[in-house]
Design a protein around this motif. Structure first.
Motif, PDB file in Angstrom:
ATOM      1  N   GLY A  72       0.843  -1.185   0.000  1.00  0.00           N
ATOM      2  CA  GLY A  72       0.000   0.000   0.000  1.00  0.00           C
ATOM      3  C   GLY A  72       0.879   1.235   0.000  1.00  0.00           C
ATOM      4  N   ALA A  76      -1.382   4.526   3.872  1.00  0.00           N
ATOM      5  CA  ALA A  76      -2.524   3.646   3.581  1.00  0.00           C
ATOM      6  C   ALA A  76      -3.021   2.904   4.813  1.00  0.00           C
ATOM      7  CB  ALA A  76      -2.147   2.637   2.491  1.00  0.00           C
ATOM      8  N   TRP A 231      -3.460  -5.893   0.492  1.00  0.00           N
ATOM      9  CA  TRP A 231      -3.305  -4.542  -0.054  1.00  0.00           C
ATOM     10  C   TRP A 231      -4.156  -3.601   0.778  1.00  0.00           C
ATOM     11  CZ3 TRP A 231      -5.463  -3.201  -5.614  1.00  0.00           C
ATOM     12  CH2 TRP A 231      -5.368  -1.822  -5.826  1.00  0.00           C
ATOM     13  N   GLU A 233      -5.552   0.252   1.612  1.00  0.00           N
ATOM     14  CA  GLU A 233      -5.833   1.539   0.971  1.00  0.00           C
ATOM     15  C   GLU A 233      -6.821   2.306   1.834  1.00  0.00           C
ATOM     16  OE1 GLU A 233      -5.845   2.353  -3.514  1.00  0.00           O
ATOM     17  OE2 GLU A 233      -7.972   2.137  -3.024  1.00  0.00           O
ATOM     18  N   HIS A 234      -6.432   3.525   2.220  1.00  0.00           N
ATOM     19  CA  HIS A 234      -7.277   4.399   3.042  1.00  0.00           C
ATOM     20  C   HIS A 234      -7.774   3.688   4.308  1.00  0.00           C
ATOM     21  CE1 HIS A 234      -7.060   7.177  -0.253  1.00  0.00           C
ATOM     22  NE2 HIS A 234      -7.733   6.392  -1.068  1.00  0.00           N
ATOM     23  N   ARG A 236      -8.332   0.570   4.870  1.00  0.00           N
ATOM     24  CA  ARG A 236      -9.150  -0.632   4.673  1.00  0.00           C
ATOM     25  C   ARG A 236      -8.369  -1.683   3.883  1.00  0.00           C
ATOM     26  NH1 ARG A 236     -14.820   0.307   5.281  1.00  0.00           N
ATOM     27  NH2 ARG A 236     -15.317   2.517   5.585  1.00  0.00           N
ATOM     28  N   ARG A 238      -8.174  -3.600   0.774  1.00  0.00           N
ATOM     29  CA  ARG A 238      -8.771  -3.534  -0.560  1.00  0.00           C
ATOM     30  C   ARG A 238      -8.732  -4.894  -1.253  1.00  0.00           C
ATOM     31  NH1 ARG A 238      -8.036   0.869  -5.442  1.00  0.00           N
ATOM     32  NH2 ARG A 238      -8.827  -0.470  -7.104  1.00  0.00           N
ATOM     33  N   GLN A 239      -7.645  -5.652  -1.013  1.00  0.00           N
ATOM     34  CA  GLN A 239      -7.520  -6.961  -1.654  1.00  0.00           C
ATOM     35  C   GLN A 239      -6.666  -7.869  -0.784  1.00  0.00           C
ATOM     36  OE1 GLN A 239      -5.808  -6.812  -5.587  1.00  0.00           O
ATOM     37  NE2 GLN A 239      -6.075  -8.990  -5.977  1.00  0.00           N
ATOM     38  N   GLN A 240      -7.014  -9.145  -0.760  1.00  0.00           N
ATOM     39  CA  GLN A 240      -6.244 -10.137  -0.017  1.00  0.00           C
ATOM     40  C   GLN A 240      -6.215 -11.429  -0.814  1.00  0.00           C
ATOM     41  OE1 GLN A 240      -7.697 -10.812   3.953  1.00  0.00           O
ATOM     42  NE2 GLN A 240      -6.022 -12.176   4.516  1.00  0.00           N
ATOM     43  N   TYR A 250      -2.254  -4.239  -7.092  1.00  0.00           N
ATOM     44  CA  TYR A 250      -1.733  -2.986  -6.534  1.00  0.00           C
ATOM     45  C   TYR A 250      -0.968  -2.193  -7.582  1.00  0.00           C
ATOM     46  CZ  TYR A 250       1.132   0.103  -3.634  1.00  0.00           C
ATOM     47  OH  TYR A 250       1.762   1.195  -3.083  1.00  0.00           O
ATOM     48  N   ARG A 253      -3.254  -0.460 -10.178  1.00  0.00           N
ATOM     49  CA  ARG A 253      -4.330   0.424  -9.689  1.00  0.00           C
ATOM     50  C   ARG A 253      -4.367   1.708 -10.503  1.00  0.00           C
ATOM     51  NH1 ARG A 253       0.199   1.259  -6.888  1.00  0.00           N
ATOM     52  NH2 ARG A 253       0.703   3.301  -6.003  1.00  0.00           N
TER      53      ARG A 253
END
Length: 254
Positions: A72, A76, A231, A233-234, A236, A238-240, A250, A253
């Protein structure tokens, strides 16, 4: 019906975990003053405090054998998540539980005293990481050989260059036996030649750890040490998933 005894001895479990940080201004710079402004259980307009939502709705289960990379951009939420997973931060809302002995390595220099010798710092740093004095005394010769610092180990840490301090700290870190190893990206902040020498010891360290979470900006390093990734982002997830899948997402993006 399963019980807590059925669960892995080494695990990290989070469910809808959030971490918030209140920001106090000049008129309300202490928690005590803010609480004193409560009226009937509600916060008055004058005493409301802005809150940074550092992590939001973190849900994951990590168990023995997991090797998880964390990616991230800066800001992030990676470092905050590492501290949540290490048990350093308690969730403001939601749930998080850490089972197992944690060795958090966020800063190679934390737990080292500039006024004492390198040899003494080996013991102090090891104790900081959860090892016993006896365990560290048994590792001193191996750490000394690895660092190649020779007689400097008998000198105060304040006489060391930055590179020498990193060698000493990395030698200690790679000698420990953690159940849960939490590594921040600063672990890679060493000169290229010494990092190359360190890779084998880092790999052996990861192998000894029951569970690894490693934050880094180096795709090569992440692929060497991890097989899955998260991953951020902000604040949270976003992806795992698999390391290559998450890195592709990532890097691609928009």
């Amino acid at each position: 019906m399963s019980t807590s005894e059925d669960r892995p001895l080494v695990s990290i479990i989070a469910k809808d975990a959030c971490v918030d940080f209140p920001i106090f201004d000049a008129k309300s710079r202490s928690l005590k003053k803010t609480v004193m402004g409560l009226v009937g259980g509600n916060i008055t307009t004058e005493t409301k405090v802005p809150v940074i939502q550092a992590l939001r709705d973190i849900t994951l289960t990590l168990e023995h054998g997991d090797r998880v990379g964390l990616v991230g951009h800066n800001g992030a939420g990676k470092s905050t998540l590492l501290r949540l997973l290490a048990g350093i931060y308690e969730p403001t809302r939601g749930f998080a539980e850490v089972r197992g002995r944690v060795a958090p390595v966020f800063d190679l220099g934390v737990g080292m005293d500039p006024e004492i010798s390198g040899l003494e710092n080996i013991i102090v740093r090891g104790l900081f990481l959860g090892m016993t004095r006896k365990q560290m005394e048994e590792r001193i010769d191996d750490i000394a050989d690895f660092t190649e610092l020779g007689d400097f180990l008998r000198m105060p840490l304040r006489t060391y260059s930055t590179g020498m301090r990193i060698r000493l700290a990395l030698g200690v870190v790679t000698s420990i036996d953690p159940e849960i190893l939490i590594l921040d990206e600063g672990i890679g902040a060493v000169d290229a030649a010494f990092l190359e020498k360190s890779k084998k010891r880092l790999a052996e360290l990861v192998e000894r750890a029951g569970l690894l979470v490693f934050a880094s900006h180096s795709d090569e390093f992440l692929r060497e040490l991890c097989d899955t990734a998260i991953w951020m982002e902000h604040g949270r997830i976003r992806q795992q998933g698999g390391i290559d899948e998450v890195l592709a997402g990532y890097k691609g993006r928009t």
